[in-house]
Design a protein around this motif. Structure first.
Motif, PDB file in Angstrom:
ATOM      1  N   VAL A 117      18.725  10.811  18.004  1.00 28.91           N
ATOM      2  CA  VAL A 117      17.521  11.303  18.692  1.00 28.91           C
ATOM      3  C   VAL A 117      16.825  10.117  19.338  1.00 28.91           C
ATOM      4  O   VAL A 117      16.269   9.264  18.651  1.00 28.91           O
ATOM      5  N   GLU A 118      16.896  10.051  20.660  1.00 26.51           N
ATOM      6  CA  GLU A 118      16.276   8.963  21.404  1.00 26.51           C
ATOM      7  C   GLU A 118      15.071   9.490  22.185  1.00 26.51           C
ATOM      8  O   GLU A 118      15.154  10.512  22.845  1.00 26.51           O
ATOM      9  N   GLU A 119      13.979   8.782  22.097  1.00 23.90           N
ATOM     10  CA  GLU A 119      12.748   9.120  22.798  1.00 23.90           C
ATOM     11  C   GLU A 119      12.351  10.583  22.593  1.00 23.90           C
ATOM     12  O   GLU A 119      12.231  11.349  23.546  1.00 23.90           O
ATOM     13  N   PRO A 120      12.148  11.016  21.337  1.00 23.54           N
ATOM     14  CA  PRO A 120      11.743  12.404  21.085  1.00 23.54           C
ATOM     15  C   PRO A 120      10.302  12.646  21.525  1.00 23.54           C
ATOM     16  O   PRO A 120       9.534  11.717  21.774  1.00 23.54           O
ATOM     17  N   CYS A 121       9.932  13.917  21.627  1.00 12.54           N
ATOM     18  CA  CYS A 121       8.576  14.295  22.030  1.00 12.54           C
ATOM     19  C   CYS A 121       7.741  14.671  20.811  1.00 12.54           C
ATOM     20  O   CYS A 121       8.268  15.136  19.792  1.00 12.54           O
ATOM     21  N   ASN A 122       6.430  14.485  20.950  1.00 13.76           N
ATOM     22  CA  ASN A 122       5.499  14.996  19.950  1.00 13.76           C
ATOM     23  C   ASN A 122       5.194  16.461  20.273  1.00 13.76           C
ATOM     24  O   ASN A 122       5.726  17.024  21.226  1.00 13.76           O
ATOM     25  N   ASP A 123       4.331  17.075  19.481  1.00 19.90           N
ATOM     26  CA  ASP A 123       3.949  18.462  19.746  1.00 19.90           C
ATOM     27  C   ASP A 123       3.364  18.583  21.148  1.00 19.90           C
ATOM     28  O   ASP A 123       2.608  17.714  21.604  1.00 19.90           O
ATOM     29  N   VAL A 124       3.710  19.664  21.864  1.00 19.94           N
ATOM     30  CA  VAL A 124       3.184  19.877  23.200  1.00 19.94           C
ATOM     31  C   VAL A 124       1.700  20.244  23.108  1.00 19.94           C
ATOM     32  O   VAL A 124       1.259  20.902  22.168  1.00 19.94           O
ATOM     33  N   THR A 125       0.926  19.775  24.077  1.00 18.23           N
ATOM     34  CA  THR A 125      -0.515  20.061  24.103  1.00 18.23           C
ATOM     35  C   THR A 125      -0.746  21.459  24.670  1.00 18.23           C
ATOM     36  O   THR A 125      -0.218  21.797  25.742  1.00 18.23           O
ATOM     37  N   THR A 126      -1.479  22.272  23.976  1.00 18.58           N
ATOM     38  CA  THR A 126      -1.749  23.644  24.417  1.00 18.58           C
ATOM     39  C   THR A 126      -3.250  23.855  24.583  1.00 18.58           C
ATOM     40  O   THR A 126      -4.072  23.074  24.081  1.00 18.58           O
ATOM     41  N   GLU A 127      -3.591  24.913  25.314  1.00 19.86           N
ATOM     42  CA  GLU A 127      -4.997  25.244  25.505  1.00 19.86           C
ATOM     43  C   GLU A 127      -5.565  25.844  24.224  1.00 19.86           C
ATOM     44  O   GLU A 127      -4.828  26.246  23.310  1.00 19.86           O
TER      45      GLU A 127
END
Length: 485
Positions: A117-127
């Motif tokens: 896993v390279e450069e994974p994302c954090n939780d997406v920002t939601t409204e």
């Protein structure tokens, strides 16, 4: 960006070619179980096609074991090979795991791949009031790890349509629509390559989320960012055509819900507020691109170099006399240009440099061998032309199309003038005429000789023999008679 998009296409292709029964992404790795009959080498290739490897037996921990135990019973390939046997794991009824060593050519029930896993994302920002659901490539389960290629749908609970759609890439969530070449840009129906926006079939229009198509209203007003269509319904208000606001190099205008937005066209990326041309990167064979003095160019993996014939291709490269050959399998190996395959001890295929200078005449004057190639040089007073010809330095300056040194006629020494040449020519002609006359004169004389003049010498020779006094007198008389006659 181009490398990731290509990788995403590979993941899509894998979903069609092999069914992933179970998998998990956790921490810095993902692994997936594929129930697709294959031998060891076919399993290796399938994992490699999506930048993965077979999971080593030492990496089968509790998390992996829990996934394997949920799978149907069978025997699956793991990483590790001691020919002719390879590592595998057997899942029996009841969820018991047994490590085995099976012949590499055996067709087993499937295989287990692992991916870093390279450069994974954090939780997406939601409204506010919205939540996100995540889907990893190949539908692998996620344990607070979002690898590149993960899709996130953000929306309010119970809503019919999502508020937005996102794709994880390089620790960043790209909002749909993204590049049309990957998963149809995230669009529900179709993606317009020219505008980079989602498109709907006739009678439908896009919602504010820019990805969902719904049936257009035949009457009444249109949503913000839309205008009534001539045939009824609503279509995007073409703010770009009205204003033409995007004039920078590589820029294009995209209609948005609030008006328009200037983005970079396909093959261009935004850097420091401007669009930079990266179209050359789309053609790079090894999917590697570097920036040098503001310009992008293809790069190659270790052991390769950019081809001199095509800047988008990569050629095998060796910087020494002998290098290991690159092999797809035991009997299908490749060597760099200028090298020849050679088998060494233990039947190991090597590539050995060819000395082109010994094969045939490569240069007019001097040939010097180098690893994988050769180069030509000329003697003092000559200039190299066309890579291998040598031209006299004077001719190289005064003539537009110099004649190769080896093709020039023999030069007349500078001290031989035109008059001297004429005198020599006349002398040679006179000498040839004199020889001709002499030969003709001798031929005429030989034709007039009589037989008697030939016989006389035979008599003279006879009188040279030793004789007595009486005989001598007799012979003298005979000789006088002959003379008188």
């Amino acid at each position: 960006m181009i490398a990731f998009l290509t990788c995403a296409l590979f993941l899509c292709g894998l979903q069609k070619s092999a069914h992933c029964q179970n998998g998990l992404c956790s921490g810095s790795r993902c692994f997936a179980l594929f129930q697709s009959t294959a031998n060891f080498h076919a399993a290796q290739e399938s994992c490699s096609n999506v930048s993965g490897t077979l999971l080593p037996p030492t990496s089968v921990d509790e998390e992996v074991g829990s996934v394997l135990k949920r799978a149907a019973s069978g025997t699956f390939w793991l990483g590790g090979q001691k020919a002719p046997h390879c590592s595998s794991v057997s899942v029996t009824l009841g969820g018991k795991l047994e490590f085995q060593s099976s012949p590499c050519v055996t067709q087993l029930s499937g295989f287990v791949c692992t991916y870093a896993v390279e450069e994974p994302c954090n939780d997406v920002t939601t409204e506010a009031g919205a939540a996100a659901t995540y889907t990893a490539p190949m539908d692998i389960a996620l344990n607070h790890t979002f690898p590149q290629g993960t899709i996130a749908l953000a929306g309010k609970s119970g809503a019919r349509y999502p508020d937005s759609k996102h794709l994880c890439f390089g620790r960043t969530w790209l909002r749909a629509p993204w590049n049309c070449e990957v998963l149809r840009g995230g669009c529900e129906h179709a993606c317009n390559v020219t505008s980079g926006s989602c498109a709907c079939p006739p009678g439908q229009h896009l919602l504010a989320n820019l990805i969902t198509c719904v049936t257009s209203r035949q009457n009444g007003s249109c949503p913000a960012g839309y205008e009534p269509a001539r045939e009824g319904g609503c279509v995007h208000a073409d703010a770009c055509a009205l204003h033409e606001p995007c004039t920078g190099e590589g820029e294009e205008c995209v209609n948005t819900r609030d008006g328009f937005e200037c983005t970079c066209t396909d093959g261009w990326v935004e850097e420091d507020g401007v669009c930079v041309d990266m179209r050359v990167c789309e053609k790079c064979e090894h999917m590697m691109c570097v920036k040098f003095k503001g310009v992008y160019a293809c790069a190659c993996r270790e052991g390769y170099r950019v081809s001199t014939r095509d800047p988008a291709r990569c050629d095998l490269h060796c910087e020494q006399q002998d290098c290991l050959a690159e092999c797809l399998h035991k009997h299908h190996c490749f060597c760099p240009e200028g090298y020849i395959q050679d088998m060494r001890r233990n039947n190991t295929p090597y590539c050995t440099d060819i000395n082109e200078c010994e094969i045939q005449q490569q240069c007019e004057h001097t040939c010097t061998n180098s690893f994988g190639s050769f180069w030509c040089s000329c003697d003092k007073g000559y200039t190299l032309f066309d890579g291998y010809k040598c031209v006299h330095s004077d001719l190289a300056v005064t003539r537009q199309s110099p004649t190769p040194a080896g093709a020039r006629p023999a030069a007349i020494p500078p001290y031989v003038k035109t008059g001297s040449v004429l005198g020599i020519t006349v002398f040679v002609l006179l000498a040839l005429g004199s020889v001709f006359c002499l030969v003709k004169h001798l031929s005429n004389r030989c034709g007039s000789l009589q037989v008697s003049s030939i016989k006389r010498p035979r008599v003279d020779i006879f009188y040279l023999q030793q004789v007595s006094t009486e005989t001598y007198k007799k012979l003298s008389w005979d000789k006088s008679e002959l003379q008188r006659l």
